[in-house]
Design a protein around this motif. Structure first.
Motif, mmCIF file in Angstrom:
data_model
loop_
_atom_site.group_PDB
_atom_site.id
_atom_site.type_symbol
_atom_site.label_atom_id
_atom_site.label_comp_id
_atom_site.label_asym_id
_atom_site.label_seq_id
_atom_site.Cartn_x
_atom_site.Cartn_y
_atom_site.Cartn_z
ATOM 1 N N UNK A 1 0.907 -1.186 0.085
ATOM 2 C CA UNK A 1 -0.080 -0.079 0.199
ATOM 3 C C UNK A 1 0.788 1.297 -0.075
ATOM 4 N N UNK A 2 0.469 2.252 -0.989
ATOM 5 C CA UNK A 2 1.494 3.340 -1.012
ATOM 6 C C UNK A 2 0.988 4.384 0.048
ATOM 7 N N UNK A 3 1.901 5.388 0.485
ATOM 8 C CA UNK A 3 1.369 6.344 1.652
ATOM 9 C C UNK A 3 0.209 7.030 1.079
ATOM 10 N N UNK A 4 -0.112 7.402 -0.054
ATOM 11 C CA UNK A 4 -1.419 8.052 -0.327
ATOM 12 C C UNK A 4 -2.576 7.363 -0.148
ATOM 13 N N UNK A 5 -2.391 5.754 -0.347
ATOM 14 C CA UNK A 5 -3.595 4.825 -0.129
ATOM 15 C C UNK A 5 -3.887 4.798 1.386
ATOM 16 N N UNK A 6 -2.917 4.907 2.075
ATOM 17 C CA UNK A 6 -2.954 4.821 3.654
ATOM 18 C C UNK A 6 -3.963 5.892 4.159
ATOM 19 N N UNK A 7 -3.976 7.204 3.227
ATOM 20 C CA UNK A 7 -4.670 8.284 3.828
ATOM 21 C C UNK A 7 -6.035 8.033 2.868
ATOM 22 N N UNK A 8 -6.473 7.072 2.208
ATOM 23 C CA UNK A 8 -7.973 6.883 1.631
ATOM 24 C C UNK A 8 -7.995 7.091 0.121
ATOM 25 N N UNK A 9 -7.074 7.173 -0.346
ATOM 26 C CA UNK A 9 -6.850 7.031 -1.867
ATOM 27 C C UNK A 9 -7.349 5.529 -2.496
ATOM 28 N N UNK A 10 -8.346 5.753 -3.213
ATOM 29 C CA UNK A 10 -8.690 4.353 -3.550
ATOM 30 C C UNK A 10 -9.297 4.431 -5.203
ATOM 31 N N UNK A 11 -10.073 3.183 -5.630
ATOM 32 C CA UNK A 11 -10.374 3.169 -6.561
ATOM 33 C C UNK A 11 -11.371 4.522 -7.213
ATOM 34 N N UNK A 12 -12.381 4.738 -6.034
ATOM 35 C CA UNK A 12 -13.333 5.594 -6.286
ATOM 36 C C UNK A 12 -12.761 7.067 -6.643
ATOM 37 N N UNK A 13 -11.736 7.659 -5.815
ATOM 38 C CA UNK A 13 -11.006 8.751 -6.125
ATOM 39 C C UNK A 13 -10.215 8.835 -7.274
ATOM 40 N N UNK A 14 -9.719 7.370 -7.611
ATOM 41 C CA UNK A 14 -8.865 7.233 -9.073
ATOM 42 C C UNK A 14 -9.653 7.862 -10.258
ATOM 43 N N UNK A 15 -11.006 6.963 -10.066
ATOM 44 C CA UNK A 15 -11.837 7.280 -11.321
ATOM 45 C C UNK A 15 -12.439 8.868 -11.216
ATOM 46 N N UNK A 16 -12.423 9.377 -10.324
ATOM 47 C CA UNK A 16 -12.537 10.978 -10.311
ATOM 48 C C UNK A 16 -11.533 11.787 -10.960
ATOM 49 N N UNK A 17 -10.370 11.372 -10.772
ATOM 50 C CA UNK A 17 -9.070 11.905 -11.287
ATOM 51 C C UNK A 17 -8.821 11.674 -12.632
ATOM 52 N N UNK A 18 -8.980 10.287 -12.945
ATOM 53 C CA UNK A 18 -8.334 10.116 -14.090
ATOM 54 C C UNK A 18 -9.132 10.770 -15.278
ATOM 55 N N UNK A 19 -8.254 11.128 -16.250
ATOM 56 C CA UNK A 19 -8.967 11.807 -17.502
ATOM 57 C C UNK A 19 -9.255 13.138 -17.338
ATOM 58 N N UNK A 20 -9.577 13.817 -16.133
ATOM 59 C CA UNK A 20 -9.999 15.129 -15.740
ATOM 60 C C UNK A 20 -9.053 16.033 -15.162
ATOM 61 N N UNK A 21 -8.044 15.451 -14.311
ATOM 62 C CA UNK A 21 -7.336 16.651 -13.666
ATOM 63 C C UNK A 21 -5.850 16.182 -13.811
#
Length: 364
Positions: A1-21
């Motif tokens: 698990x990466x450090x950012x994943x320890x703080x809640x970064x998951x597939x839901x947030x990745x989907x919001x991020x990818x392709x937009x930001x």
């Protein structure tokens, strides 16, 4: 698990991020989460570790005006500088929940307490701090936020009639979990484990001296926050938490401690009033008139429930008081929005006239 994943970064947030930001005005951006709110600067966690972040200059006023000013728990768009030592915040990802209240004083501003919280622990101590009517107000804030409320009754070791007070709180919060805990004796922690498992974010809120910082230290197993004893005379405490900060717990969950509140001023209602007073809403369905105010009308099922002892009169009085407060707050917000809109139109008209004048001068 990466450090950012320890703080809640998951597939839901990745989907919001990818392709937009990923890219902004020619710059490569990174996602980060605000883990500390220190006013003009923020402590942010990224995939490479912690860094200090501050708002891009042009966003400082626009974000404040739009209510999108970053808060602890937010996922933000970062342009990292100086080899990762600093970062500039260029935006905030859409929030899953927002815990907010009206800012203290005579202002008409919203104060965001924390964002992207899954569970909100509403903390009340089992001493003179215990107040059912105040908890009803906190429940409205919780239901409006989008987070799931859970009531924590702390300092159970100091209470001789804890079971009676738990039952009283359960009656005032139908369907909301209520847990009595003692950090001193280590009692009740097991019941909280489902809320603090990996990937879950919880926040604590409550009045000053109710034991929030002690709860943070107890759940983390470390001395993360300073604590102070409450005054014996009135069970009141000082603000030991002066800013909002986010910590990772041993179970993998994330916890946010917030400064204590002397008084909770509600910001707006998005259905939280009916959820917090669900029993009154259910009874109201039986009233003779659909617009019944539950004060003097004939055929009022709510007043009948009070007369029969089914509904506590103090609960109805608090419902009426809070309803009036929210209506008043809503009317002020509408007036402020109209005033702001009129000012914007006036400013736009002025800019248009000035632009036309400059064009005429150029042509001349």
């Amino acid at each position: 698990m990466t450090i950012i994943e320890q703080y809640g970064w998951n597939t839901v947030w990745k989907d919001k991020w990818n392709g937009k930001y990923r890219e902004h005005e020619g710059r490569d951006l990174l996602p980060g989460r605000i883990i500390g709110d220190f006013g003009s600067k923020f402590r942010v966690i990224t995939e490479t570790g912690e860094t200090w972040g501050e708002l891009a200059g042009r966003l400082r006023h626009t974000m404040t005006d739009s209510g999108e000013y970053p808060s602890v728990g937010d996922w933000v768009l970062l342009a990292v500088q100086d080899g990762g030592e600093h970062a500039v915040i260029h935006g905030v990802l859409p929030r899953s929940s927002v815990i907010s209240r009206k800012a203290a004083g005579n202002t008409r501003d919203e104060q965001i307490v924390a964002s992207n919280v899954d569970t909100l622990f509403l903390v009340s101590a089992l001493n003179d701090d215990f107040n059912v009517r105040r908890m009803e107000r906190y429940l409205i804030m919780a239901w409006n936020s989008g987070a799931n409320p859970v009531i924590l009754l702390t300092k159970a070791d100091l209470c001789q009639d804890a079971e009676l007070k738990i039952a009283e709180m359960e009656r005032a919060a139908p369907g909301v979990p209520v847990h009595a805990v003692s950090a001193l004796l280590g009692d009740g922690r097991e019941a909280l484990l489902p809320y603090i498992r990996s990937g879950q974010t919880v926040a604590l809120t409550g009045s000053s001296g109710c034991g929030k910082s002690t709860m943070v230290n107890w759940l983390s197993g470390r001395m993360l926050q300073l604590t102070q004893d409450v005054r014996e005379g009135d069970s009141r405490g000082r603000h030991t938490t002066t800013h909002r900060e986010l910590f990772v717990l041993p179970e993998g969950g994330i916890i946010v401690d917030t400064p204590g509140m002397r008084e909770l001023q509600l910001w707006e209602d998005e259905g939280g009033l009916d959820l917090a007073f669900g029993d009154i809403s259910s009874l109201a369905a039986g009233c003779r008139y659909s617009d019944c105010s539950h004060e003097r009308e004939e055929g009022c099922a709510v007043l009948q429930a009070v007369a029969e002892g089914v509904l506590e009169e103090k609960r109805l009085l608090n419902y009426r008081k809070t309803q009036r407060e929210l209506l008043y707050q809503s009317s002020k917000e509408v007036k402020q929005k109209r005033k702001s809109a009129a000012a914007a139109v006036k400013a736009g008209s002025s800019r248009s006239r000035n632009s036309g004048w400059r064009k005429e001068m150029d042509e001349y």
